[in-house]
Design an enzyme around this catalytic site. Structure first.
Site, mmCIF file in Angstrom:
data_model
loop_
_atom_site.group_PDB
_atom_site.id
_atom_site.type_symbol
_atom_site.label_atom_id
_atom_site.label_comp_id
_atom_site.label_asym_id
_atom_site.label_seq_id
_atom_site.Cartn_x
_atom_site.Cartn_y
_atom_site.Cartn_z
ATOM 1 N N ARG A 52 1.031 -1.268 0.091
ATOM 2 C CA ARG A 52 -0.032 0.102 -0.044
ATOM 3 C C ARG A 52 0.738 1.266 -0.195
ATOM 4 N NH1 ARG A 52 2.034 2.290 3.655
ATOM 5 N NH2 ARG A 52 0.660 3.971 3.678
ATOM 6 N N GLY A 53 0.318 2.402 -0.190
ATOM 7 C CA GLY A 53 1.116 3.437 -0.402
ATOM 8 C C GLY A 53 0.849 3.872 -1.829
ATOM 9 N N ALA A 54 0.729 5.022 -2.280
ATOM 10 C CA ALA A 54 0.263 5.396 -3.724
ATOM 11 C C ALA A 54 1.459 5.001 -4.509
ATOM 12 C CB ALA A 54 0.051 6.934 -3.975
ATOM 13 N N ARG A 95 -7.811 -0.651 -6.578
ATOM 14 C CA ARG A 95 -8.019 0.457 -5.590
ATOM 15 C C ARG A 95 -8.290 1.601 -6.532
ATOM 16 N NH1 ARG A 95 -4.420 1.233 -0.492
ATOM 17 N NH2 ARG A 95 -6.376 2.220 0.409
ATOM 18 N N GLN A 202 -2.417 2.928 9.877
ATOM 19 C CA GLN A 202 -0.831 3.203 9.222
ATOM 20 C C GLN A 202 0.093 3.664 10.047
ATOM 21 O OE1 GLN A 202 -4.077 3.144 7.773
ATOM 22 N NE2 GLN A 202 -3.993 2.607 5.761
ATOM 23 N N ASP A 243 -2.364 10.870 -2.358
ATOM 24 C CA ASP A 243 -2.684 9.725 -3.400
ATOM 25 C C ASP A 243 -3.071 10.271 -4.711
ATOM 26 O OD1 ASP A 243 -3.312 8.597 -0.463
ATOM 27 O OD2 ASP A 243 -3.059 6.845 -1.781
ATOM 28 N N ASN A 253 -5.872 12.281 0.256
ATOM 29 C CA ASN A 253 -4.868 11.548 1.135
ATOM 30 C C ASN A 253 -5.652 10.926 2.033
ATOM 31 O OD1 ASN A 253 -1.929 10.536 1.699
ATOM 32 N ND2 ASN A 253 -2.217 11.729 3.435
ATOM 33 N N LYS A 254 -4.901 10.035 2.954
ATOM 34 C CA LYS A 254 -5.701 9.140 4.065
ATOM 35 C C LYS A 254 -6.557 9.771 4.796
ATOM 36 C CE LYS A 254 -5.317 5.761 4.413
ATOM 37 N NZ LYS A 254 -6.449 4.858 3.801
HETATM 38 O O1 MRU Z 1 -4.848 3.296 2.102
HETATM 39 P P1 MRU Z 1 -3.041 3.594 1.952
HETATM 40 O O2 MRU Z 1 -2.521 3.077 3.309
HETATM 41 O O3 MRU Z 1 -2.609 2.986 0.622
HETATM 42 O O4 MRU Z 1 -3.184 5.058 2.241
HETATM 43 C C1 MRU Z 1 -1.742 5.720 2.008
HETATM 44 C C2 MRU Z 1 -1.904 6.972 2.176
HETATM 45 O O5 MRU Z 1 -2.753 7.777 2.134
HETATM 46 C C3 MRU Z 1 -0.418 7.917 1.954
HETATM 47 O O6 MRU Z 1 -0.332 8.942 2.519
HETATM 48 C C4 MRU Z 1 -0.368 7.980 0.374
HETATM 49 O O7 MRU Z 1 -0.499 7.008 -0.483
HETATM 50 C C5 MRU Z 1 0.998 8.457 -0.006
HETATM 51 S S1 MRU Z 1 2.291 7.282 0.246
HETATM 52 C C6 MRU Z 1 3.985 8.181 -0.098
#
Ligand code: MRU
Length: 351
Positions: A52-54, A95, A202, A243, A253-254
């Site tokens: 996970r993470g963009a 996603r 996270q 994201d 973002n999250k």
């Molecule tokens: O649902 P996730 O854990 O994939 O969400 C991640 C985030 O919101 C991060 O802040 C974003 O992807 C940036 S990662 C460099």
């Protein structure tokens, strides 16, 4: 930095014909790697946030489709491309919010179409090389984001971050956490507050884990404590990832990020968004056009508890992301430099 950077979020093992990912759902308790062979296994790993993470899901999808395509047995370009398109559409559906997933798959397709009609052995090599290039560019971008971000910070600052935009979310270093790691290497002595980041934690499971492993002075707080530490004067800047960034600077973002931005504005604290320019989506004119993923209610009602913590049948709203209005963002920091409001002007120069 300890051995943090020896952990690899995603890589291809072509001899075994698998995508290897670090299973982030097992952290911080177990460092376990998974070998994924089929599109279904890769889709599920992305959907369940095992990777996970963009940027990391973009890299995993690129390696994933490359690995899957190596075993396709056809001598025809058209048949090969048909299978590629099928897997691409399928992985892209895992996603919806992070644009990096789509960008990485599009890049793989463009590379393939650049060799239309050529023999399949060469096409397989092109895919392997393109996936590697995507990973290498991500790592290089993160390092530059770190340098640009660090130029805005002073030694001894208190910083707050939300979710995980660190090494685990990318190929190396991170985005929001990259200036923190560079600062750590250069003796800046930051103290960092990591929001736990409900509902999937996270911040608690990943950011606290990786900053601690790197020897950074990190304190874990519940999401609802951010206002308190800001009011106490212990936070001089907020650093978050992204994201998808719309053409006007609105940033997905999250979930919980926009609330932190509102607090930062109230307390007069700079709010910085950090990410590669590949996360800027000029096809979305504002944040209203960003599709926000909604997830399983069980993540809120029972996932982390030994017994259910909400009544059976309760209605749950569980969006995984929110959109922070551009007006709340002090600067957007990318590998190409730092954009200040109005963001669109700088984005158009970069893209
Ligand atoms: O649902 P996730 O854990 O994939 O969400 C991640 C985030 O919101 C991060 O802040 C974003 O992807 C940036 S990662 C460099």
């Amino acid at each position: 930095m300890g051995d943090l950077f020896t952990m690899v979020t995603a890589r291809a093992d072509y001899e075994q014909g698998v995508l290897i990912i670090l299973d982030q759902t097992q952290l911080p308790n177990r460092e376990e790697y998974l070998a994924l062979r089929t599109p279904e296994e890769i889709w599920e790993a992305i959907y369940l946030l095992k990777v996970r993470g963009a940027p990391a899901i973009g890299v995993a999808a690129a390696y994933g489709i490359s690995v899957c395509m190596q075993s396709v047995e056809t001598a025809e370009f058209d048949g090969f491309y048909r299978e590629f398109s099928r897997i691409k559409e399928y992985l892209a559906s895992a996603r919806p919010t992070a644009v990096n997933l789509f960008m990485a798959l599009e890049r793989m397709e463009t590379a393939l179409l650049g060799h239309r009609g050529e023999e399949v052995g060469l096409l397989k090599r092109v895919l392997r090389e393109e996936a590697e290039a995507i990973r290498a560019e991500d790592a290089a971008a993160c390092r530059k984001i770190g340098e640009h971000g660090l130029s805005l910070l002073n030694p001894g600052m208190g910083l707050l971050t939300h979710c995980n935009a660190g090494h685990l979310a990318v190929s190396e270093y991170g985005t929001a956490l990259a200036p923190i790691y560079l600062g750590q290497e250069r003796g800046y002595g930051f103290s960092v507050f990591a929001d736990e980041t409900r509902p999937l934690l996270q911040g608690a499971r990943l950011t606290a884990f990786e900053l601690q492993k790197a020897g950074v002075d990190v304190t874990l707080i519940c999401d609802n404590m951010a206002s308190s530490v800001m009011k106490q004067g212990r936070v001089q800047a907020v650093l978050v990832g992204c994201d998808r960034v719309a053409a006007n600077g609105d940033t997905a973002n999250k979930i919980g990020t926009s609330g932190v931005a509102v607090l930062a504005r109230y307390y007069g604290i700079p709010f910085y968004v950090l990410g590669p320019t590949s996360t800027i989506d000029m096809n979305c004119s504002t944040g209203d056009e960003i599709w926000i993923e909604e997830r399983d209610p069980a993540e809120v009602t029972e996932k982390w508890y030994s017994r259910r913590m909400a009544p059976e049948g309760i209605r749950v709203y569980n969006p995984a992301f929110d959109v922070t209005s551009a007006g709340l963002i002090t600067a957007i920091i990318t590998e190409k430099g730092i954009a200040y409001p109005p963001f669109g002007d700088t984005f158009r120069e970069w893209k």
